[in-house]
Write a protein that holds these residues in place. Structure first.
Motif, PDB file in Angstrom:
ATOM      1  N   VAL A 124      -8.174  -8.731   0.356  1.00 57.58           N
ATOM      2  CA  VAL A 124      -7.295  -8.451  -0.772  1.00 57.58           C
ATOM      3  C   VAL A 124      -5.856  -8.825  -0.428  1.00 57.58           C
TER       4      VAL A 124
ATOM      5  N   LYS B 231      -5.894  -5.875   4.137  1.00 56.44           N
ATOM      6  CA  LYS B 231      -6.603  -4.959   3.245  1.00 56.44           C
ATOM      7  C   LYS B 231      -7.854  -5.678   2.758  1.00 56.44           C
TER       8      LYS B 231
ATOM      9  N   LYS C  23     -11.519  -5.233   0.484  1.00 53.04           N
ATOM     10  CA  LYS C  23     -12.242  -4.448  -0.517  1.00 53.04           C
ATOM     11  C   LYS C  23     -13.729  -4.752  -0.417  1.00 53.04           C
TER      12      LYS C  23
ATOM     13  N   GLU D  60     -11.412  -0.120  -0.969  1.00 54.09           N
ATOM     14  CA  GLU D  60     -10.358  -0.837  -0.252  1.00 54.09           C
ATOM     15  C   GLU D  60     -10.044  -0.133   1.062  1.00 54.09           C
TER      16      GLU D  60
ATOM     17  N   ASP E 218      -8.084  -0.512   5.139  1.00 56.50           N
ATOM     18  CA  ASP E 218      -7.096  -1.205   5.965  1.00 56.50           C
ATOM     19  C   ASP E 218      -7.722  -1.672   7.276  1.00 56.50           C
TER      20      ASP E 218
END
Length: 210
Positions: free
Chosen positions: A58, A76, A78, A84, A86
């Motif tokens: 993302v 990031k 998803k 989502e 990190d």
């Protein structure tokens, strides 16, 4: 005639003495060169691999050349299973390469970035006749002779291994005389603000006690 003969004898003596001094100085220079082993300062690198459920990138929050600290958000991602999430830096260091871009699909084990860690090392090739001076875990001084203000750092021998592809060929091939083996010695070097990867690192074997 006696004066002339004495003159020639004096010249001969001067040439012999001068030649002897040159030979001694030449041997000293060669010995000093053999005692100074040089390598290139390198920085350890680690590859950051994706460890979560398959998903798509993302956001890419860093670029090559950025300095990051452990725990910083780098990407990031998803995914259908986790939403989502990190991806964090695993250590302090410099981003040397980014392997993904927004929209890329990633799965577990995919490389995402290469991180240059602030741990330095240098590899040296040492002759068999000198290798007994070095031992694993031994602390030694590392010189950086080409800095404007020559620096010295402390290094620790981390490994010693045979390097059969690098043999020190003897000048003469006498019967029963084999080439000297070479050993690859890796030395971890303390990081220093003045030091950069690519610099010439030098170990002076004559400074190391047997």
């Amino acid at each position: 005639m006696k004066i002339k003969a004495g003159f020639y004898i004096g010249i001969a003596v001067a040439l012999i003495v001068g030649g002897s001094l040159l030979v001694v100085k030449g041997k000293d220079a060669v010995s000093q060169a053999e005692m100074r082993k040089q390598g290139v300062l390198e920085a350890e690198q680690t590859t950051l691999f994706y460890q979560k459920s398959p998903g798509s990138i993302v956001e890419v929050g860093v670029a090559a050349g950025d300095w990051v600290n452990r725990g910083d958000v780098l990407f990031k991602v998803k995914s259908a299973e986790e939403g989502e999430a990190d991806v964090l830096a695993v250590d302090d260091g410099l981003i040397s390469r980014i392997a993904v871009k927004p929209g890329d699909q990633v799965k577990q084990g995919a490389p995402m970035a290469v991180l240059q860690i602030n741990n330095y090392y240098t590899d040296l090739y040492i002759q068999e006749s000198e290798i007994q001076k070095l031992k694993v875990d031994q602390s030694i001084g590392i010189h950086f002779p080409y800095l404007d203000d020559p620096a010295q750092a402390t290094g620790v021998v981390t490994s010693i291994s045979a390097a059969p592809q690098f043999a020190n060929l003897r000048m003469s091939r006498e019967k029963g005389q084999a080439d000297l083996s070479m050993f690859l010695v890796r030395i971890a070097v303390d990081s220093n603000a003045d030091l950069l990867p690519g610099m010439t690192a030098e170990v002076r074997l004559d400074e190391i006690a047997d």
